[in-house]
Enzyme design. Sequence first.
Site, PDB file in Angstrom:
ATOM      1  N   ASP A 120     -15.041  27.795 -53.785  1.00  0.00           N
ATOM      2  CA  ASP A 120     -16.071  27.033 -54.214  1.00  0.00           C
ATOM      3  C   ASP A 120     -15.912  24.913 -54.826  1.00  0.00           C
ATOM      4  O   ASP A 120     -16.104  25.504 -55.348  1.00  0.00           O
ATOM      5  CB  ASP A 120     -17.548  27.327 -53.841  1.00  0.00           C
ATOM      6  CG  ASP A 120     -18.843  26.261 -54.517  1.00  0.00           C
ATOM      7  OD1 ASP A 120     -18.653  25.181 -53.488  1.00  0.00           O
ATOM      8  OD2 ASP A 120     -19.879  27.048 -55.080  1.00  0.00           O
ATOM      9  N   ASP A 307     -17.667  19.839 -50.204  1.00  0.00           N
ATOM     10  CA  ASP A 307     -17.755  20.821 -50.799  1.00  0.00           C
ATOM     11  C   ASP A 307     -17.853  22.027 -49.595  1.00  0.00           C
ATOM     12  O   ASP A 307     -18.485  22.565 -48.686  1.00  0.00           O
ATOM     13  CB  ASP A 307     -19.736  20.786 -50.638  1.00  0.00           C
ATOM     14  CG  ASP A 307     -20.063  22.677 -51.161  1.00  0.00           C
ATOM     15  OD1 ASP A 307     -19.266  23.187 -52.198  1.00  0.00           O
ATOM     16  OD2 ASP A 307     -21.354  22.552 -52.012  1.00  0.00           O
TER      17      ASP A 307
END
EC number: 3.4.23.-
Length: 526
Positions: A120, A307
Amino acid sequence: MPNVHEHTVRLFSCHSFGEMGIYTRTVAVSLVVTFLLFLSASAERNDGTVRVGLKKLKSDPQIHLSARAFGSHEENPPRAYNLGDSGDADIVTLKNYLDAQYYGEIAIGTPPQKFTVVFDTGSSNLWVPSSKCYFSIACLLHPKYKSSRSSTYEKNGKSAAIHYGTGAIAGFFSNDAVTVGDLVVKDQEFIEATKEPGLTFVVAKFDGILGLGFQEISVGNAAPVWYNMLKQGLIKEPVFSFWLNRNAEDEEGGELVFGGVDPKHFKGQHTYVPVTQKGYWQFDMGDVLIGGAPTGYCESGCSAIADSGTSLLAGPTTIITMINHAIGASGVASQQCKTVVDQYGQTILDLLLSETQPKKICSQIGLCTFDGKRGVSMGIESVVDKENAKLSNGVGDAGCSACEMAVVWIQSQLRQNMTQERILDYVNELCERIPSPMGESAVDCAQLSTMPTVSLTIGGKVFDLAPHEYILKVGEGAAAQCISGFIALDVAPPRGPLWILGDVFMGKYHTVFDFGKAQVGFAEAA
């Protein structure tokens, strides 16, 4: 949208540090199928068909990794490294679940205890479930780290928590060896999660999260795994890159390369933009186009975050509503929006025609105050008299936001020389397309061929997304459902307006995260 289907997506919009160094993130949750999530929680994992583990690929003499991610305007390309060169780069494979979750395998401890994690770029900590997690259902369904079984474990004990819009995880820090691909990171600080309340982690295909963001947003200021890879000399070049395979049926879900890029997975050259604020991989973004027509919303600039931990593409409600309208997405009608358009639509139109500064219009008609840069919501009683307050029942503080959206929408149509009647009809139609608070919006699968291209401007280059690239299709035949890849997220200045470019965008465009040069690069994926 039928409640049989619900899709879980993580969106990270803000952060703060408490006195104890506890990092808080607000997470907007949206879209995916409850039924499918039930299957994901109950189905057995099949390691025979798709590589779940973080396995290093075999050396391939045809693959070369750049010694450093390079800008598209450099005349002399840098020297390249072959995968066979020891210590130059590490490649790990990712598993793709329904184009919504990309995850791979790591190990913690000696001997190694295996976990699947989401890599992430929107967070910076590593956490996995702890053997000391006794009362959370999620911990019962996922592997748990057992410190007593590791000879390299070191006690830390510092408490930590991450708060989400759908719950939170809490636990404490420990130190141990972390294996990523063939790399072993020594003495890595990570969180043992002892509480994982809510549904989100119960139904997730992954066990934990490995953050690849900057240390500035790390809980407890713990050094991210990526930082320690560099510090310990495991990676020569401060670059990592993502290729996400958008074909959920393929065995290979994607590829994460530490220390370079794999040229087999992109076409042409990357367009690079500098990181404007360390924490997230944040950069400046230009205008958004729908069907090739500029919307003007980000004309003066917006911020964006790349992201990998977010499934969809999030942006300001104003522009997401315009996109939803263009693609025929069904949202939840906003009464506040309709009330504002009914009472003030013509006034807003007249003020725009008289060349009133757009940012001041909503304060001029009494729905916002103007702080010198933008309208700020305030109580209705403080800006209008009692008679008008009665007429404006239902507007309230939400009227400021609705008014500002209406200004943008009307301004957009005036540029296209629409009649005043058509403009007001269009704005009322947009009110019907405002997403629900959770962001859900569905489209007719049969209409994909009629939907427009949606484009984002980054580094002066236009990056297109075709309908089949921004629509998530779940199921086949008559049972198929199509979900818009765009969801609403509003972040106020100076942090916003903010876009979060998740897997919908990163699936189309190979993404390079250049830590050394503090820049992000995008090129069409291959």
